[in-house]
Design an enzyme around this catalytic site. Sequence first.
Site, PDB file in Angstrom:
ATOM      1  N   SER A 237      60.928  69.994 -17.691  1.00 37.71           N
ATOM      2  CA  SER A 237      60.452  68.617 -17.885  1.00 37.71           C
ATOM      3  C   SER A 237      59.686  68.558 -19.192  1.00 37.71           C
ATOM      4  O   SER A 237      59.117  69.566 -19.626  1.00 37.71           O
ATOM      5  CB  SER A 237      59.514  68.229 -16.740  1.00 37.71           C
TER       6      SER A 237
ATOM      7  N   TYR B  77      52.099  69.818 -11.345  1.00 35.28           N
ATOM      8  CA  TYR B  77      53.447  69.682 -11.924  1.00 35.28           C
ATOM      9  C   TYR B  77      53.523  70.290 -13.324  1.00 35.28           C
ATOM     10  O   TYR B  77      54.476  71.008 -13.650  1.00 35.28           O
ATOM     11  CB  TYR B  77      53.821  68.194 -11.965  1.00 35.28           C
TER      12      TYR B  77
HETATM   13  N1  NAD Z   1      63.256  62.173 -12.495  1.00 38.39           N
HETATM   14  C1  NAD Z   1      62.522  62.499 -13.527  1.00 38.39           C
HETATM   15  O1  NAD Z   1      61.959  61.633 -14.199  1.00 38.39           O
HETATM   16  C2  NAD Z   1      62.374  63.948 -13.921  1.00 38.39           C
HETATM   17  C3  NAD Z   1      61.798  64.224 -15.168  1.00 38.39           C
HETATM   18  C4  NAD Z   1      61.656  65.551 -15.557  1.00 38.39           C
HETATM   19  C5  NAD Z   1      62.087  66.562 -14.731  1.00 38.39           C
HETATM   20  N2  NAD Z   1      62.628  66.263 -13.525  1.00 38.39           N
HETATM   21  C6  NAD Z   1      63.061  67.378 -12.694  1.00 38.39           C
HETATM   22  O2  NAD Z   1      64.400  67.172 -12.312  1.00 38.39           O
HETATM   23  C7  NAD Z   1      64.676  67.920 -11.128  1.00 38.39           C
HETATM   24  C8  NAD Z   1      65.430  67.025 -10.166  1.00 38.39           C
HETATM   25  O3  NAD Z   1      64.570  65.964  -9.783  1.00 38.39           O
HETATM   26  P1  NAD Z   1      65.081  64.465  -9.558  1.00 38.39           P
HETATM   27  O4  NAD Z   1      64.248  63.603 -10.395  1.00 38.39           O
HETATM   28  O5  NAD Z   1      66.544  64.407  -9.620  1.00 38.39           O
HETATM   29  O6  NAD Z   1      64.552  64.240  -8.062  1.00 38.39           O
HETATM   30  P2  NAD Z   1      65.274  63.849  -6.688  1.00 38.39           P
HETATM   31  O7  NAD Z   1      64.177  63.823  -5.684  1.00 38.39           O
HETATM   32  O8  NAD Z   1      66.109  62.634  -6.855  1.00 38.39           O
HETATM   33  O9  NAD Z   1      66.222  65.088  -6.407  1.00 38.39           O
HETATM   34  C9  NAD Z   1      65.690  66.356  -6.107  1.00 38.39           C
HETATM   35  C10 NAD Z   1      66.571  67.048  -5.090  1.00 38.39           C
HETATM   36  O10 NAD Z   1      66.020  68.351  -4.871  1.00 38.39           O
HETATM   37  C11 NAD Z   1      65.970  68.585  -3.478  1.00 38.39           C
HETATM   38  N3  NAD Z   1      64.880  69.518  -3.198  1.00 38.39           N
HETATM   39  C12 NAD Z   1      63.553  69.310  -3.360  1.00 38.39           C
HETATM   40  N4  NAD Z   1      62.871  70.398  -2.975  1.00 38.39           N
HETATM   41  C13 NAD Z   1      63.783  71.300  -2.556  1.00 38.39           C
HETATM   42  C14 NAD Z   1      63.683  72.602  -2.033  1.00 38.39           C
HETATM   43  N5  NAD Z   1      62.497  73.186  -1.837  1.00 38.39           N
HETATM   44  N6  NAD Z   1      64.814  73.252  -1.720  1.00 38.39           N
HETATM   45  C15 NAD Z   1      66.032  72.650  -1.883  1.00 38.39           C
HETATM   46  N7  NAD Z   1      66.176  71.421  -2.354  1.00 38.39           N
HETATM   47  C16 NAD Z   1      65.065  70.745  -2.691  1.00 38.39           C
HETATM   48  C17 NAD Z   1      65.735  67.233  -2.838  1.00 38.39           C
HETATM   49  O11 NAD Z   1      66.131  67.223  -1.472  1.00 38.39           O
HETATM   50  C18 NAD Z   1      66.587  66.338  -3.730  1.00 38.39           C
HETATM   51  O12 NAD Z   1      67.902  66.245  -3.250  1.00 38.39           O
HETATM   52  C19 NAD Z   1      63.321  68.428 -10.640  1.00 38.39           C
HETATM   53  O13 NAD Z   1      63.157  69.780 -11.008  1.00 38.39           O
HETATM   54  C20 NAD Z   1      62.340  67.557 -11.377  1.00 38.39           C
HETATM   55  O14 NAD Z   1      61.083  68.182 -11.533  1.00 38.39           O
HETATM   56  C21 NAD Z   1      62.777  64.979 -13.105  1.00 38.39           C
END
Ligand code: NAD
Length: 272
Positions: free
Chosen positions: A162, A176
């Site tokens: 991120s 985070y």
């Molecule tokens: N959305 C944003 O703005 C953003 C920005 C920077 C980084 N990220 C990163 O992107 C990645 C994906 O996040 P997202 O935004 O798509 O969120 P999201 O919640 O839409 O998807 C995350 C998925 O991970 C699964 N998950 C969570 N914890 C888990 C675990 N312990 N074991 C197995 N599965 C698990 C959830 O069930 C979900 O399906 C993360 O690492 C997040 O930190 C997101």
Amino acid sequence: MTLETMFNVAGKSVIVTGGASGIGRAYAEIMVEMGARVRILDMDAAGLETTVSEIAAMGWPGEVSSGQLDVSDRAALATAFDTVVADQGRIDVVFANAGVDAGPGFLSPTGDRVPEAQIDTMPEAQWDRVIDVNLTGVFMTIRNAAHHMKQTGGGRIIVTSSVAARVNESIVGTAYMPAKAGVDHLVRNAAMELAAHGINVNCISPGPFITNIAGGRLKNKADREAFEAQSLMGRIALPEEIKGLALYLASPASSYVTGAQMTIDGGSSLRG
Ligand SMILES: NC(=O)c1ccc[n+]([C@@H]2O[C@H](COP(=O)([O-])OP(=O)(O)OC[C@H]3O[C@@H](n4cnc5c(N)ncnc54)[C@H](O)[C@@H]3O)[C@@H](O)[C@H]2O)c1
């Protein structure tokens, strides 16, 4: 290399953790669309079922299947990797993507202190969970990927970090940032160690994307506006917009790229 071979991932055996939603789902979609065989590992049983059936219904040339697990369950994760090797013969590409939010930041989007999210009031269990999933979960995913890829002569590991690894945020839960900063360092170190085994390790560092993270926080007006204001483009991204970078890092096009942090944030971090 022709354009066709450059982005060819057809037949590749791919694992996506956290692929039942958001960014991970976009990774899974582009890989299946390009003909890869994708195993989505996620803790959300209902989300897995919906995602797998919707991707399968697209009629893309690849294959999609799922396994339910929590990436903080080390034994289950190792077994899931072994199962993919038993089923597909090998693992070529791993997206270490599963991640959770860390609750509210010490300030609300409108600049007020959040009493329960100060460094001396936030629940210790929240710190533990975020480190377990977002940092140790990534470490264990890379570890399992390396173990299998070494035996087949190489592969690609792509980690979702991120911009919060580098830019401090007052409206994002405290745990985070250090978890993602650890991920960035881990990726660089793993890249150094694994290059000799033909394994490229890179990070995708998103800015704000509309997903279900934090209960879909970025779909709420106040939160969305705070992040939109940071973006040079005045908007937050759709998961769809990460597909090009994911395909690049998974394919021959990026053969000389390792240890990189690929930022995809609409320029947000330039203001941070
Ligand atoms: N959305 C944003 O703005 C953003 C920005 C920077 C980084 N990220 C990163 O992107 C990645 C994906 O996040 P997202 O935004 O798509 O969120 P999201 O919640 O839409 O998807 C995350 C998925 O991970 C699964 N998950 C969570 N914890 C888990 C675990 N312990 N074991 C197995 N599965 C698990 C959830 O069930 C979900 O399906 C993360 O690492 C997040 O930190 C997101």
